[in-house]
Structure formats: structure tokens, C-alpha cells
Write an enzyme that holds these catalytic residues in place. Structure first.
Site, short mmCIF file in Angstrom:
data_model
loop_
_atom_site.label_atom_id
_atom_site.label_comp_id
_atom_site.label_asym_id
_atom_site.label_seq_id
_atom_site.Cartn_x
_atom_site.Cartn_y
_atom_site.Cartn_z
N LYS A 239 28.12 41.28 31.89
CA LYS A 239 28.34 42.39 30.94
C LYS A 239 27.81 42.01 29.56
CE LYS A 239 32.31 44.14 33.55
NZ LYS A 239 33.78 44.28 33.69
N GLN B 91 39.19 42.12 31.26
CA GLN B 91 38.73 41.91 32.64
C GLN B 91 39.93 41.72 33.57
OE1 GLN B 91 35.55 42.24 33.62
NE2 GLN B 91 36.03 41.84 35.74
N ASP C 211 36.62 51.12 29.76
CA ASP C 211 36.86 51.00 31.21
C ASP C 211 37.46 52.28 31.78
OD1 ASP C 211 36.04 48.70 32.57
OD2 ASP C 211 37.71 47.50 31.82
N1 GUN Z 1 37.70 44.02 37.70
C1 GUN Z 1 37.04 44.64 38.71
N2 GUN Z 1 36.42 45.74 38.25
C2 GUN Z 1 36.70 45.82 36.94
C3 GUN Z 1 36.32 46.74 35.92
O1 GUN Z 1 35.63 47.73 36.11
N3 GUN Z 1 36.79 46.45 34.67
C4 GUN Z 1 37.58 45.40 34.42
N4 GUN Z 1 38.01 45.23 33.17
N5 GUN Z 1 37.95 44.54 35.34
C5 GUN Z 1 37.50 44.74 36.59
#
Ligand code: GUN
Length: 298
Positions: free
Chosen positions: A53, A97, A120
Site C-alpha cells: 500500500k 491493518q 477502508d
Molecule cells: N485485512 C484484510 N483486508 C484488509 C483491508 O481491506 N483493510 C485493512 N485495514 N485490513 C485488511
């Protein structure tokens, strides 16, 4: 004829679009969008995702900040970090995350994030707006899947859609998005899960099958209708001694036997995965543009 829904190819197109918009913002005297990510502990997959990311932010000209916190951080201290990001005018959007260590209540964390910075799309305000077809941040994976369907011209209106898995971050939002009166959307949606009786009877009727249960190669050819659209959200590390890194990545669908029956199918890797990061970039750009428009109002 089976067609691949390539997230790898589409994400490249979207990344170029985002880059162009960043250039335009800067040309207009604005600052580039700034995304922050909180990573708690050092889970291997989470490290990979967050690292990716951050790298993609750099690629499109965003600023990014990675905030690393120890696995044993208290819930209160994590909530304090979130409050600081909420109040920091330099940060347009941020993510925490997942998964988080067991001693931290993920619901409290989700609720603590300012919904205007919730790129998110996990906050109940964004989930509620999504359900009511209001402008909001869509969660990354569902947003990416909707983009794959839309930009590949996959017809959804009036189709029978079956979603396997009811997680907050994939299955549940997918079931909502595909049932809304939208394009893509307008499906008749069935949400299947661990208590579903006769899963086979459901999947065999699906024109569009979205598989998000996290079990490697769960969906076999007999479960899939001829001509179906199959979206494979799974990405599991399966031990594989023949690989240098000791594992291979497997989807939730047995691709080799299922693909020949499909009109469209997403591969793993290179399908849904690359789209999740582009969704996050699109949401962060939107957060930055929203903030500029609030500022211009006052
Ligand atoms: N863990 C798995 N998918 C995601 C996501 O889209 N965002 C976040 N923050 N954690 C994740």
C-alpha cells in the site's frame, strides 16, 4: 469463451488515472493526498499488504506514513494514535491493518476512526450510507470487484448472484452492493455461509458467484453453472516445499477445473488482489478532494 477478469491489467489503468488527478491537484496549488497506515505487530501477510500500500502511494504521487506499533500495545494507546490521525489536518485518510491482536476490540477501533478519513469504508456510517446508496467510501475489496465488473462490461442486472462468506469486509458488503439498484448491481443475491444447507444447490444456480470464505480451492467444477462469472476473493498461503519462499498462493476456487466453464473468472494472483490497493488509492484521492471542498465552503 472464457475471459479473464484481470485486476493486474485494470489496476494499471486506474493507477494512471489517479496519477493524472494528483498532477492536476498539484497544478491547482493543492497538496498531494496523504494516506497513513497503522500496523500493529508483525504478521507476515499484513506486513506484505501494508508495504505494498505504501509503495503504491509513492507510485501515484501520494504522501504516505506508516505507523508501526508493538503487538502488545494497549487498546487505549491504539485509540490515542487513531485520535491523533483524526485530528491531524495533514492526513486525508488512514487505515488500521487487520487482523489486530486478540486483546484489542476491533469494533472499538473501527468506531474510533473519523468516517471522513475512513478510506477502508469499515465504519458503520460508511456501511450504512453504502446500504442506502449514498456517497461514501466503499470497502476496498468490494469496490475493486465492482470496478472489475463495470469496466469489463459484465452484465449484472437481473442475474442470480451467490456470495459465499459473510465477513464485514467482503461478503456482507458484496451482497449489499450487488443487490442495490445500480449499475453494476440489480442482482438477486443469496448470501451463503457456514450454516447454509445444501450450498451446492445454491452455487449451481449462480450466474455470478463471489467466493470469499478463505478456504483454498474450495469451489470445484461441479459447483459452478456453465457460463457463470466467478469472482475469487481467496488468497491463502499453502505450504509448498518446491517454492523458495516455502508456500504458494491459492484462491478459494480450483481455477484449472472451474475456468473452462466460466464466461468470466478472476485469477489468483492477479485478479481481485491488485484491485484492493487501487480502491484504497481511489478512496484516498476522494478523501483529499472532499476535504478541499469542505475547506472551500468555509
Ligand atoms: N485485512 C484484510 N483486508 C484488509 C483491508 O481491506 N483493510 C485493512 N485495514 N485490513 C485488511
Amino acid at each position: 469463451m472464457m475471459q479473464l477478469l484481470s485486476g493486474k491489467a485494470l489496476s494499471k489503468v486506474i493507477i494512471e488515472e489517479v496519477k493524472e488527478e494528483v498532477i492536476a491537484l498539484i497544478a491547482a496549488g493543492k497538496k498531494p493526498p496523504h494516506l497513513a497506515a497503522i500496523l500493529v505487530g508483525n504478521d507476515g501477510a499484513s506486513e506484505t499488504y501494508v508495504g505494498h500500500k505504501v509503495k503504491m502511494c509513492e507510485q501515484v504521487g501520494f504522501q504516505s506514513s506508516l505507523i508501526r506499533l508493538a503487538a502488545d500495545i494497549s487498546e487505549a494507546a491504539l485509540l490515542e494514535e487513531i485520535a491523533q490521525l483524526n485530528n491531524n489536518p495533514d492526513i486525508d485518510g488512514f487505515i488500521v491493518q487487520l487482523p489486530l491482536p486478540k486483546h484489542i476490540d476491533v469494533d472499538k477501533v473501527t468506531l474510533a476512526i473519523d468516517y471522513r478519513k475512513d478510506v477502508d469504508g469499515f465504519h458503520p456510517i460508511n456501511m450504512g450510507k453504502m446500504a442506502q446508496n449514498m456517497p461514501c467510501f466503499l470497502p476496498a475489496t468490494p469496490y475493486g470487484i465492482m470496478q472489475l465488473l463495470e469496466r469489463n462490461g459484465v452484465e449484472t442486472s437481473g442475474k442470480e448472484c451467490v456470495v459465499i462468506g459473510r465477513s464485514n469486509i467482503v461478503g456482507t458488503p458484496m451482497s449489499i452492493l450487488l443487490s442495490r439498484n445500480n449499475q453494476p448491481g440489480n442482482c438477486t443475491v443469496t448470501l451463503c455461509h457456514s450454516r447454509t444447507k445444501d450450498l451446492l444447490a445454491h452455487t449451481q444456480r449462480a450466474d455470478i458467484l463471489v467466493v470469499a470464505l478463505g478456504k483454498a480451492e474450495f469451489v470445484t467444477a461441479d459447483m459452478v453453472k456453465e457460463g457463470a462469472v466467478v469472482i475469487d476473493v481467496g488468497i491463502t498461503r499453502v505450504p509448498d516445499a518446491s517454492k523458495k519462499r516455502g508456500y504458494r498462493l491459492a484462491g478459494d476456487v480450483k481455477f484449472d477445473e472451474v475456468a473452462p466453464k466460466c464466461s468470466f473468472i478472476t485469477p489468483v494472483p492477479g485478479g481481485v488482489g491488485p484491485m484492493t490497493v487501487t480502491s484504497l488509492l481511489m478512496n484516498t484521492l476522494k478523501a483529499a478532494k472532499n476535504k478541499i471542498s469542505y475547506q472551500e465552503e468555509v
